[in-house]
Structure formats: C-alpha cells, structure tokens
Design a protein around this motif. Structure first.
Motif, PDB file in Angstrom:
ATOM      1  N   GLN A 235     -16.625 -24.609  18.274  1.00 44.92           N
ATOM      2  CA  GLN A 235     -15.399 -24.026  17.687  1.00 44.92           C
ATOM      3  C   GLN A 235     -15.496 -22.518  17.891  1.00 44.92           C
ATOM      4  O   GLN A 235     -16.584 -22.075  18.121  1.00 44.92           O
ATOM      5  CB  GLN A 235     -15.120 -24.097  16.151  1.00 44.92           C
ATOM      6  N   LEU A 236     -14.474 -22.059  17.857  1.00 44.39           N
ATOM      7  CA  LEU A 236     -14.478 -20.288  17.930  1.00 44.39           C
ATOM      8  C   LEU A 236     -15.212 -19.821  16.782  1.00 44.39           C
ATOM      9  O   LEU A 236     -15.225 -20.493  15.603  1.00 44.39           O
ATOM     10  CB  LEU A 236     -12.945 -19.891  17.842  1.00 44.39           C
ATOM     11  N   ASP A 237     -15.694 -18.656  16.982  1.00 41.42           N
ATOM     12  CA  ASP A 237     -16.762 -18.070  15.877  1.00 41.42           C
ATOM     13  C   ASP A 237     -15.768 -17.470  14.513  1.00 41.42           C
ATOM     14  O   ASP A 237     -14.735 -17.009  15.021  1.00 41.42           O
ATOM     15  CB  ASP A 237     -17.302 -16.678  16.557  1.00 41.42           C
ATOM     16  N   ARG A 238     -16.182 -17.829  13.598  1.00 39.41           N
ATOM     17  CA  ARG A 238     -15.229 -17.525  12.495  1.00 39.41           C
ATOM     18  C   ARG A 238     -14.916 -16.117  12.324  1.00 39.41           C
ATOM     19  O   ARG A 238     -13.731 -15.722  12.029  1.00 39.41           O
ATOM     20  CB  ARG A 238     -16.043 -18.159  11.045  1.00 39.41           C
ATOM     21  N   ASP A 239     -16.120 -15.316  12.189  1.00 39.05           N
ATOM     22  CA  ASP A 239     -15.885 -13.884  12.097  1.00 39.05           C
ATOM     23  C   ASP A 239     -15.120 -13.155  13.346  1.00 39.05           C
ATOM     24  O   ASP A 239     -13.973 -12.438  12.850  1.00 39.05           O
ATOM     25  CB  ASP A 239     -17.196 -13.023  12.128  1.00 39.05           C
ATOM     26  N   ALA A 240     -15.212 -13.564  14.484  1.00 39.44           N
ATOM     27  CA  ALA A 240     -14.083 -13.434  15.694  1.00 39.44           C
ATOM     28  C   ALA A 240     -12.802 -13.735  15.256  1.00 39.44           C
ATOM     29  O   ALA A 240     -11.798 -13.006  15.673  1.00 39.44           O
ATOM     30  CB  ALA A 240     -14.591 -13.735  17.085  1.00 39.44           C
TER      31      ALA A 240
END
Length: 705
Positions: free
Chosen positions: A368-373
């Motif tokens: 999955q995409l990085d949460r912070d990003a």
C-alpha cells in the motif's frame, strides 16, 4: 392430518375496520420524516403480519367497511349519528392501509350498503355450510353472535381466543343470545337505543330467566323498580335495536370461502411502501432486493481501491475541483486518541468513491501507499478552509488526523448533525440507521466483515477486498445522505441556520477541547479511592453488627431476607414478582426510622463514587498526554444540549463532601486556573415568579439548583 391439509379447511376473516380503529387509538401517533401519519398503518400491518406468521393461512380475506350509508341507516336514520367524524390523521391512513393489504397478497373486500360485520357473518355461515372452520380476527364484541362449534374469534391485540364457552364467560349468555343481549344493553358508539340503564349484568340476568328478547318483552310487567319502567318504555324500540344489532348473514357476494386464497406478496411494491413510510425494521427483515444482494442495491456504483501514486494524484485532482467531497477514515479503535489510521475514503459524486489503504498489515496484505506520504499529499487540501467537506460524525476523523499533525479546516456539513437538526428524535443518527431510513439502503455493517465478540478483527486485519468496499461505501452513502437531507433543511430556513450557524461551527471547537483533554491528579484520586474503600469497609462492619450477621450489602435478595424476614421492617412496595422492594426510594423512606437502611444507602453511594469515578477516572488517563479525553456529543440529547461520554464529565457530584473531593482531582497546569461557569435556568426563575411557589422561591434565595 398435515398442517397444510388442516389449513385447507380453515377460513380466516380479518375485521379490518376493527383493526383500523384499535391501531389508531391504541398505538402511538407516529409519522415519517415527511410528516405523514403512520401509526395506524404500522399497527394494522403488524397485526396482519403476526396473523400470517403464526397461522400460515391458505384461505383468508380482510374486510373493511365501504364508504357511505348502509341498510341500518334506512332502518334508523340516527344510527351512528353520535359518532364524531373520523380524525383527519386516521382518514389519511385508510388508503395506505388498504394498499398494504393488497401488497401482502391478501384478498380485500368492501361491499357497498353493508358493514364489514355483515360480510364476515355471511362468509362465516357459508364456510360452516361447506364444512370449513372459521377464525374471525377482531376486537368487536358484536362478533360474539357469530361464534359456534365451527367459528371462533381471535383478538390479535390481546392475544385471546373466544369460543362458545368463552362467550358465556365474558357475557353471561350463550352465543345465540348475544343479539338479544346487545339489543337490551344498546350501544352508545353505534347509537343503538337499547334499554336505558340496562347494563351487561342486568341483560344477562333477564336472558337467563327468559331466554329470548321476545320473552323478556313479554314479561316486562314483572320487572320491578326503575329498571322495569325503563324496560317498558323501550318496548316499542327494542325490535329495532335487535335488528340493528343483528349481523346479516345473507349478503350477496361475488366470492366464496374456497375462492378466498392467500396470494403472493408484491415485494417490489412492498419495499417502496416501506421506504416511503420509513418502516425500517420491516424493510431490514426483507434483506437485500432479489437479484444480487448488496450489489443489486449499488447498481452502477464505481468504487476504486487506490494502490498507485498515479491513482492518488488523479483523486487529489478530482477533490480539488469538486464543489463538495465526502470524507471518512478507517482506524484501529473507536477512541480517536488511541486509533491508528488504516485508510481514507473519498466520494465526489453519488456512486463514485475510492478507498486509500495505508495500514492493512495482515499476513499477505498487498503493498500500500506510505501513510505519511498520503497524508502529506492530502494535507494542503484538508487544511484548506475553502475546500468543503462533508462527513458522518466528522469530528472523530478530525481528532484522528490531528494526531498526525493534520488539521481539517473545510468542514461544511455533517450528515449526523443534519439528521439530528432535521428530526432529533426521529431515528438514531448513525450511518446504518440513516441509510435505511432516508435511502432505503442496507449498508454493509462492520460485523459483516469483521465478525463479532472476542474474535472481532480490527480494521487493519480485514482483507482489502472486503475492507475497500465497506470503506468506499461509507463515503458514498455520506454524500448521498447529504444530498437527501440538506434540501429538506434548506426548506426550513430556521433549521438550516441552526446547522450552519451553530452546529457546524461548534465541531472544531469541540474537537480541540477533546484533543486537549482535562488534567487530572491521578495520585490524588488513588488516595481518595483508598479512603473510600476504608469508609465502605467500616459501613459494612456496622451494617453486619446491626443485622447481627454478615451479609452482602449489594445483594437485593439478601437485603430482603435481612430487612423484612429477619428484622420485620414494613414492606413499602413490592417488585413485579411480588418480592419486597429494596429500591433506593424505598430505603430512603425506611431510613427515616431505621438505622440499617440508612447504612445501606450510604454504602451504595460510596461504592458508586469509587467504581464510577475514583477508580475508573484513573484508568482513563491517557498515558501519552496525562489527561482524560472525553467525547462531547452534539447529536444525543433531544433538547440540543451537549452530552459527555467516556467518561461522563457532566455528572461529577457536588452535593456531598466525597463528591466535592472528587472534583478537586480536576486541576490546572502550573500558572493556570480552572474557571467553573454555569447559567441560571431562566425558565425556572420565571416559573418561580409566576407561581409564587414558596419552595421554588426559597430554592433561588438559597442558591440551590
């Protein structure tokens, strides 16, 4: 003989007119959100459903009075003349009730010139003549004249059955005497004259002595007293009263008992009616519409799971151009101060939504995409006050994202608050309830994808195939609810102003209050809890001494035995099961004269303070902030006031010394002070002034709330 074979030989006749009036007068006056009255519709429909569920009839008819006059008006023009006109609220529900009968697949009969009773009487006789049994569902006492060895009455509202023996027990006469009985007693509601002052007991007494009305009339000179005079005065009208009370059994009908068959329900029409009148529990029982379950309800919906940066960029472009975006978060916990972000869902058009997973960490979960990003990419849009958002209880989402350094600033609407302002008591204001009430839509419930009980999964543990659809639907339904509710609020300018000028601006204020929390001296509370424990133990010892034996002060059963069996204290009140009550008001009354009830009350008070406050508040101090973070709810109290939960900080006691000690645990940081504010209840002051009540006046003089 099989159940089905038995039912083949039974005719069920429903007195719809009786159902109609009993439902209207015996049940709450409900209405849907459009203001249409629905109480009688629901009452009649529920009685019919119960009859069908419990009996599974093969032959059945629902009979209603036809509009207009009947042959009885020709006999006596004053027949039913004293009845008030049908209430408008009931009149509005007649046609919808008839529609529900048809939609359920039930034969419906209305015959001009006669009443429902006459149609039922005729069908019952025909059924008997054909060797069938007949069950008449009614609450009308006049129907007792139809009871025989093959015909019985059932009352769905009271759950009672009446056969010939039951008629005798209830009226004191045989079924074949009921007509004469009714002629003697008369009927005020139908304006049947009868004999003045002749009640049920007198009529039954006369008919036991002289078995028919004709014989009673023949012996009228033998009846003494004033009632005898009344009987003799009624001799000329009694034959007419008998004719009016007689249910005709020879009405010309176009159907036979065997031809009255239970049909198929019109499911599509039924669903439409249930949605219109907002009978949501019934609608939920039906489950998804035929043809694909949940997918059929969401025909045309396009939900996307965002795994790639290009997808995120495309959605970011869409929300930046949108006039309104529905926004929702998925997390690991209901407590926003402890919840970890698992994903975000967005919707810009009805049926178009996405889910951006960032924290699903179950074995085998896709990348999955990085949460912070993701948050960094969304942050400029989320913090833009000119980028309008709508959410369902969006304060929760604001609190969650605040812990990631993101301040949502563009909240324009909240569907929970839209529903609350529109009708604070009309329904629960959670999404599942609102979707069913206003959209007729069965949402995917959390339990459907996470399970229940101790084994329930957290959202990060749920497979993305299921989680993504659930999350995207949340955003989609939020947008649809707003589009349904907001036009209704705008139609009432005052309601729209309450939402836009009071409730919505209050959301970020309450969010900041919840995030900030309340500082509590945990060490002080622990010491106070220890002191309370000692006081409770001392009270227990004193109580045991007073009772001359040890016992559990928290056990109602043991209290009953000690107070009433052993000590012989007076029984103030009994429980529904016939046991002496040990409720608080009872103990207060006994405490005025006896020591032990007073000790029990003190024990209860201190135990509650300890369990509710001194012990529990310590457990609720957040380890990261050192503060207690309550939730302030805008959509709970029907009066519009806030409510505080988990923990409830609005009910910290103040009248007792122990309660005041608990309040001392709420402290301010060094260099700050706590300011306590309250408002005087002006309505109570006005009441005291206008009434001149000494108690109220003294309360204000003494500054007692």
């Amino acid at each position: 003989m099989s159940d089905q074979a038995t039912q083949d030989n039974v005719l069920y006749l429903v007195d719809g007119s009786s159902y109609l009036h009993r439902a209207f007068h015996g049940l709450p006056q409900l209405s849907n959100s459009a203001g249409e009255p629905t109480g009688a519709i629901l009452g009649v429909a529920n009685m019919l459903r119960r009859l069908l569920k419990e009996n599974h009839p093969r032959h059945i008819a629902v009979v209603f009075d036809a509009p207009g006059k009947t042959f009885r008006h020709d006999i006596y023009p004053e027949y039913k003349a004293t009845r008030p006109p049908m209430p408008q609220d009931l009149r509005q529900q007649v046609e919808p009730i008839l529609d529900f009968v048809r939609l359920l697949g039930l034969p419906l009969l209305q015959i001009d010139g006669v009443e429902a009773d006459d149609v039922i009487g005729t069908l019952a006789r025909e059924a008997e003549n054909k060797g069938m049994r007949c069950v008449i569902s009614t609450g009308d006492k006049d129907m007792a004249q139809l009871v025989s060895d093959r015909t019985t009455l059932v009352n769905t509202m009271t759950d009672t059955t009446m056969d010939a023996k039951g008629v005798k027990e209830k009226f004191g006469v045989e079924p074949e005497q009921v007509i004469d009985y009714l002629a003697l007693t008369g009927d005020k509601s139908d304006n049947i004259p009868g004999v003045e002052k002749c009640g049920p007991k007198t009529a039954a007494k006369w008919l036991s002595q002289w078995p028919t009305l004709d014989e009673v009339m023949a012996h009228a000179e033998e009846v003494g007293g004033k009632i005898g005079e009344y009987l003799r005065e009624a001799l000329n009208t009694l034959p007419m009263s008998r004719e009016l009370a007689t249910i005709r059994r020879d009405v010309e009908l176009h159907v036979s008992p065997a031809g009255l068959k239970m049909g198929e329900a019109d499911e599509a029409g039924l669903r439409e009616a249930l949605q219109r009148y907002e009978f949501n529990s019934w609608l939920q029982e039906l489950g998804p519409a035929e043809g694909g379950g949940q997918a059929a309800q969401e025909e045309g919906a396009r939900y996307e799971t965002v795994f790639e940066q290009s997808q995120l960029d495309a959605w970011l472009e869409r929300v930046e151009k949108a006039t309104l975006t529905a926004f929702d978060t998925e997390t690991t916990d209901l407590d926003p101060m402890r919840a970890e972000l698992v994903g975000i869902s967005l919707a810009v058009k009805p049926g178009e939504a996405c889910y951006i997973p960032v924290g699903h960490d179950y074995p085998g979960a896709p990348k999955q995409l990085d949460r912070d990003a993701v948050l960094q990419a969304l942050k400029p849009w989320l913090e833009n006050p000119d980028a309008p958002l709508v959410g369902q209880h969006i304060k929760y989402d604001m609190n969650v994202l605040s812990r990631y350094g993101c301040r949502i600033r563009g909240v324009a609407f909240d569907t929970m608050l839209e529903s609350y302002v529109f009708n604070s008591t009309g329904t629960r204001h959670d999404m599942d309830s609102l979707a069913l009430k206003y959209l007729g839509h069965h949402t995917i419930h959390y339990e459907d994808i996470a399970g229940k009980g101790a084994k329930q999964l957290k959202f990060n543990e749920i497979g993305l195939d299921e989680a993504a659809h659930y999350a995207a639907e949340d955003a989609d339904i939020t947008l649809k609810l707003h589009q349904h509710l907001w036009p209704r609020l705008k139609a009432e300018a005052s309601l729209a102003e309450v939402l836009t000028d009071i409730e919505i601006p209050l959301i970020p204020v309450l969010a900041r209050m919840e995030q900030r929390g309340v500082l509590i001296d945990g060490d002080f509370l622990k010491k106070l809890s220890s002191d309370l424990a000692k006081q409770i133990a001392a009270i227990e010892k004193t109580a045991h001494d007073a009772a001359e034996q040890p016992f559990n002060l928290g056990s109602p059963k043991q209290l009953q035995q000690i107070l009433f069996d052993k000590m012989g204290l007076p029984v103030v009140r009994k429980t529904p099961k016939g046991q002496p009550s040990t409720a608080e008001d009872v103990l207060h009354e006994l405490a005025a004269e006896y020591e032990l009830p007073s000790l029990i009350l003190e024990h209860r008070q201190l135990s509650k303070l300890r369990s509710t406050y001194t012990d529990k508040l310590v457990e609720q101090i957040d380890p990261d902030t050192g503060r207690v973070h309550t939730s302030y709810h805008q959509a709970v109290a029907a009066t519009g006031r806030l409510s505080s939960q988990d923990p409830n900080l609005q009910n910290i006691p103040i009248r007792t010394e122990q309660g005041r000690q608990i309040r001392k645990a709420f402290i301010a940081p060094r260099g700050w002070r706590l300011l306590a504010c309250d408002y005087s209840q002006i309505e109570l002051r006005i009441m005291a002034h206008l009434s001149g009540d000494k108690g109220l006046l003294q309360a204000f003089k003494d500054e007692v709330d």
